[in-house]
Design a protein around this motif. Structure first.
Motif, PDB file in Angstrom:
ATOM      1  N   ARG A 278       0.828  -1.206   0.000  1.00 30.90           N
ATOM      2  CA  ARG A 278       0.000   0.000   0.000  1.00 30.90           C
ATOM      3  C   ARG A 278       0.858   1.251   0.000  1.00 30.90           C
ATOM      4  O   ARG A 278       1.697   1.457   0.883  1.00 30.90           O
ATOM      5  CB  ARG A 278      -0.889  -0.013   1.247  1.00 30.90           C
ATOM      6  N   ARG A 279       0.651   2.073  -1.005  1.00 30.26           N
ATOM      7  CA  ARG A 279       1.348   3.360  -1.102  1.00 30.26           C
ATOM      8  C   ARG A 279       0.541   4.278  -2.004  1.00 30.26           C
ATOM      9  O   ARG A 279      -0.200   3.830  -2.871  1.00 30.26           O
ATOM     10  CB  ARG A 279       2.775   3.187  -1.613  1.00 30.26           C
ATOM     11  N   SER A 280       0.722   5.547  -1.827  1.00 26.66           N
ATOM     12  CA  SER A 280      -0.099   6.537  -2.511  1.00 26.66           C
ATOM     13  C   SER A 280       0.185   6.542  -4.012  1.00 26.66           C
ATOM     14  O   SER A 280       1.339   6.648  -4.435  1.00 26.66           O
ATOM     15  CB  SER A 280       0.168   7.933  -1.945  1.00 26.66           C
ATOM     16  N   ILE A 281      -0.889   6.495  -4.794  1.00 29.40           N
ATOM     17  CA  ILE A 281      -0.697   6.564  -6.242  1.00 29.40           C
ATOM     18  C   ILE A 281      -0.400   7.986  -6.697  1.00 29.40           C
ATOM     19  O   ILE A 281      -0.003   8.195  -7.844  1.00 29.40           O
ATOM     20  CB  ILE A 281      -1.906   6.000  -7.002  1.00 29.40           C
ATOM     21  N   PHE A 282      -0.564   8.941  -5.813  1.00 25.60           N
ATOM     22  CA  PHE A 282      -0.269  10.328  -6.166  1.00 25.60           C
ATOM     23  C   PHE A 282       1.045  10.830  -5.565  1.00 25.60           C
ATOM     24  O   PHE A 282       1.639  11.770  -6.100  1.00 25.60           O
ATOM     25  CB  PHE A 282      -1.393  11.249  -5.687  1.00 25.60           C
ATOM     26  N   GLY A 283       1.494  10.225  -4.465  1.00 27.34           N
ATOM     27  CA  GLY A 283       2.612  10.801  -3.735  1.00 27.34           C
ATOM     28  C   GLY A 283       3.842   9.939  -3.595  1.00 27.34           C
ATOM     29  O   GLY A 283       4.931  10.466  -3.347  1.00 27.34           O
ATOM     30  N   ASP A 284       3.716   8.620  -3.739  1.00 26.99           N
ATOM     31  CA  ASP A 284       4.889   7.771  -3.570  1.00 26.99           C
ATOM     32  C   ASP A 284       5.843   7.944  -4.751  1.00 26.99           C
ATOM     33  O   ASP A 284       5.437   7.784  -5.909  1.00 26.99           O
ATOM     34  CB  ASP A 284       4.460   6.309  -3.469  1.00 26.99           C
ATOM     35  N   PRO A 285       7.115   8.257  -4.511  1.00 23.60           N
ATOM     36  CA  PRO A 285       8.027   8.548  -5.623  1.00 23.60           C
ATOM     37  C   PRO A 285       8.180   7.394  -6.610  1.00 23.60           C
ATOM     38  O   PRO A 285       8.239   7.618  -7.828  1.00 23.60           O
ATOM     39  CB  PRO A 285       9.358   8.869  -4.925  1.00 23.60           C
ATOM     40  N   GLU A 286       8.228   6.156  -6.101  1.00 32.89           N
ATOM     41  CA  GLU A 286       8.385   5.022  -7.009  1.00 32.89           C
ATOM     42  C   GLU A 286       7.123   4.790  -7.848  1.00 32.89           C
ATOM     43  O   GLU A 286       7.213   4.486  -9.045  1.00 32.89           O
ATOM     44  CB  GLU A 286       8.722   3.762  -6.211  1.00 32.89           C
ATOM     45  N   VAL A 287       5.969   4.947  -7.230  1.00 31.86           N
ATOM     46  CA  VAL A 287       4.724   4.786  -7.977  1.00 31.86           C
ATOM     47  C   VAL A 287       4.600   5.859  -9.052  1.00 31.86           C
ATOM     48  O   VAL A 287       4.263   5.574 -10.213  1.00 31.86           O
ATOM     49  CB  VAL A 287       3.511   4.819  -7.034  1.00 31.86           C
ATOM     50  N   VAL A 288       4.888   7.092  -8.687  1.00 32.14           N
ATOM     51  CA  VAL A 288       4.755   8.189  -9.644  1.00 32.14           C
ATOM     52  C   VAL A 288       5.733   8.012 -10.806  1.00 32.14           C
ATOM     53  O   VAL A 288       5.374   8.226 -11.977  1.00 32.14           O
ATOM     54  CB  VAL A 288       4.954   9.546  -8.937  1.00 32.14           C
ATOM     55  N   ALA A 289       6.946   7.606 -10.523  1.00 30.07           N
ATOM     56  CA  ALA A 289       7.921   7.363 -11.600  1.00 30.07           C
ATOM     57  C   ALA A 289       7.445   6.235 -12.514  1.00 30.07           C
ATOM     58  O   ALA A 289       7.618   6.305 -13.744  1.00 30.07           O
ATOM     59  CB  ALA A 289       9.283   7.026 -11.005  1.00 30.07           C
ATOM     60  N   ALA A 290       6.833   5.197 -11.932  1.00 29.77           N
ATOM     61  CA  ALA A 290       6.324   4.090 -12.750  1.00 29.77           C
ATOM     62  C   ALA A 290       5.147   4.544 -13.608  1.00 29.77           C
ATOM     63  O   ALA A 290       5.010   4.114 -14.773  1.00 29.77           O
ATOM     64  CB  ALA A 290       5.910   2.934 -11.843  1.00 29.77           C
ATOM     65  N   GLN A 291       4.292   5.397 -13.060  1.00 29.19           N
ATOM     66  CA  GLN A 291       3.190   5.945 -13.848  1.00 29.19           C
ATOM     67  C   GLN A 291       3.715   6.762 -15.028  1.00 29.19           C
ATOM     68  O   GLN A 291       3.195   6.673 -16.151  1.00 29.19           O
ATOM     69  CB  GLN A 291       2.311   6.826 -12.961  1.00 29.19           C
ATOM     70  N   GLU A 292       4.730   7.560 -14.767  1.00 32.09           N
ATOM     71  CA  GLU A 292       5.320   8.356 -15.850  1.00 32.09           C
ATOM     72  C   GLU A 292       5.841   7.453 -16.963  1.00 32.09           C
ATOM     73  O   GLU A 292       5.600   7.709 -18.153  1.00 32.09           O
ATOM     74  CB  GLU A 292       6.476   9.199 -15.294  1.00 32.09           C
ATOM     75  N   GLU A 293       6.538   6.392 -16.599  1.00 35.09           N
ATOM     76  CA  GLU A 293       7.087   5.492 -17.605  1.00 35.09           C
ATOM     77  C   GLU A 293       5.965   4.807 -18.382  1.00 35.09           C
ATOM     78  O   GLU A 293       6.067   4.605 -19.604  1.00 35.09           O
ATOM     79  CB  GLU A 293       7.998   4.448 -16.941  1.00 35.09           C
ATOM     80  N   TYR A 294       4.912   4.436 -17.680  1.00 37.09           N
ATOM     81  CA  TYR A 294       3.779   3.782 -18.326  1.00 37.09           C
ATOM     82  C   TYR A 294       3.112   4.705 -19.344  1.00 37.09           C
ATOM     83  O   TYR A 294       2.882   4.327 -20.514  1.00 37.09           O
ATOM     84  CB  TYR A 294       2.783   3.352 -17.244  1.00 37.09           C
ATOM     85  N   LEU A 295       2.794   5.930 -18.940  1.00 43.42           N
ATOM     86  CA  LEU A 295       2.163   6.876 -19.857  1.00 43.42           C
ATOM     87  C   LEU A 295       3.087   7.209 -21.026  1.00 43.42           C
ATOM     88  O   LEU A 295       2.646   7.299 -22.180  1.00 43.42           O
ATOM     89  CB  LEU A 295       1.770   8.147 -19.110  1.00 43.42           C
ATOM     90  N   ARG A 296       4.356   7.388 -20.741  1.00 43.59           N
ATOM     91  CA  ARG A 296       5.332   7.677 -21.796  1.00 43.59           C
ATOM     92  C   ARG A 296       5.405   6.523 -22.794  1.00 43.59           C
ATOM     93  O   ARG A 296       5.501   6.733 -24.005  1.00 43.59           O
ATOM     94  CB  ARG A 296       6.693   7.932 -21.147  1.00 43.59           C
TER      95      ARG A 296
END
Length: 422
Positions: free
Chosen positions: A111-129
């Motif tokens: 469990r970690r924030s999908i808006f605030g966790d640095p690893e989650v946010v970096a993974a989201q960026e890579e996914y969208l990119r």
């Protein structure tokens, strides 16, 4: 003339809901079934679809974006090209039709924030990119939407929200949009929220973000939010709800002619009975197109959800323009007629010269934005003016005395919400 926008050619499309397996079709992707679905959409005379990859299917591990899933997305886009359909893709699904689709690496033991966790946010960026990059060379790819109504994960009434501040929401949106731009430079990348951003006091996603970040403002107009309950299925507020949100968004926009995309609108039963769906579609779209700078209308949704699938809210099963076996419904015929009427025509409605000033306690945070919600003083005042044939625009109270702003929008008269009775 001040206030006039450049003429546009309107776009009409559908949010693509696959007939076989709904969005679970990504688990056993069948391109022939997709082609048949797209044939039925194209037969309505529509020109684009909005497509929904399921985030956990495409990125089941933080460092694994499945190449085969990305290939299937591209194959779907190519099939759309063959049928004259442009494609816009939502990334972070996220939330669809009452179901949450979050990867296992964001929940329970992880469990970690999908808006605030640095690893989650970096993974989201890579996914969208990655998704944007895979489609960047396709001429029919319009651009990305960051995700479908992801703001619902940030606040009540979600049962387990990742709470963030307004500033954090803004930074997250900017990073996600930048990732889309890196993947597919120059395409139209947007973000989209459900109407808590417009109507809920204290919600971290705001109208200012919706109207200022991204290439266009995306509006989701659903009248089951209290509008139809208060005003009835044929009430002015109900049939003008989409137009109201479009005009409300324009009050916050920094560009007086920023495009507004009516990205979701549908006829939800039982509030809008199936026998009224076509009439509701005709009235809603006509009223929306009485607003300037509309990019287009994307109906929710293309096909009904199969009754073989369980646990959807009842209203979700029958929202399609077409049945689950690809037969055109009355609402589908109505939208097809509208698209045909507008094909090749320029859209330049008359300027709305009268505006109603909205005071929500400041444009950025909008602490009193519930005034704009169904039943709120501003919502009801705008509706009353509309019922009287006024065609009101909306202007922020803090800009109501700015001659340059009013002139840029063609506004010559500003009205104010009457005070409540003593």
């Amino acid at each position: 003339m001040h206030g006039e926008s450049a003429p546009r050619t309107l776009r009409f499309g559908a949010n693509y809901t696959p007939t076989r397996g709904w969005f679970h079709h990504w688990l056993d992707f069948d391109l022939d079934e997709v082609r048949a679905d797209l044939d039925s959409i194209a037969a309505l005379g529509l020109d684009h679809i909005r497509v929904f990859p399921l985030w956990p299917v495409f990125q089941p591990n933080r460092t694994l974006i499945r190449p085969r899933a990305v290939e299937q997305l591209v194959a779907l886009a190519d099939a759309a090209t063959e049928r004259g359909l442009d494609v816009t893709v939502d990334g972070l699904q996220g939330h669809l039709s009452s179901f949450d689709f979050l990867p296992s690496w964001t929940g329970t033991w992880h469990r970690r924030s999908i808006f605030g966790d640095p690893e989650v946010v970096a993974a989201q960026e890579e996914y969208l990119r990655t998704l944007a990059g895979a489609l960047a060379d396709r001429p029919n790819f319009l651009g990305m939407t960051v995700g479908n109504e992801v703001n619902q994960f940030a606040d009540d009434p979600h049962p387990d929200p990742d709470r963030i501040t307004r500033e954090q929401a803004g930074r997250w949106l900017e990073r996600m949009l930048a990732a889309c731009e890196e993947g597919a430079p120059g395409r139209s990348h947007v973000h989209a929220e459900y109407d808590a951003a417009w109507y809920r006091d204290g919600h971290p996603f705001t109208v200012a973000q919706a109207a200022r970040l991204g290439a266009a403002t995306a509006v989701h107009s659903w009248v089951f939010n209290g509008t139809v309950q208060r005003h009835g299925p044929s009430g002015t507020a109900t049939e003008h709800h989409a137009a109201y949100l479009i005009e409300l968004s324009k009050a916050w926009a920094l560009d007086p002619h920023r495009p507004v995309w009516l990205q979701e609108v549908g006829a939800p039963a039982p509030q809008i009975r199936p026998g009224r769906a076509a009439r509701f579609a005709e009235a809603t779209v006509a009223n929306a197109l009485d607003c300037a700078d509309v990019w287009g209308v994307t109906w929710w949704c293309s096909h009904d959800v199969s009754r073989e699938l369980a646990d959807f809210p009842e209203l979700e099963y029958g929202l399609g323009l077409l049945t689950n076996d690809r037969r055109t419904k009355p609402a589908g015929a109505a939208v097809a007629r509208i698209a045909d009427t507008w094909r090749g025509r320029e859209h330049r409605p008359p300027v709305r010269t009268t505006a109603l000033a909205v005071d929500v306690g400041g444009a950025e945070e909008a602490p009193r934005r519930s005034l704009c919600a169904p039943g709120g003083a501003f919502f009801e005042a705008w509706t009353a003016l509309t019922a009287d044939g006024v065609r009101p625009a909306v202007v922020l109270a803090e800009r109501a005395g700015d001659p340059a702003h009013l002139a840029a929008r063609g506004i010559t008269e500003v009205l104010h919400v009457p005070p409540p009775p003593a």
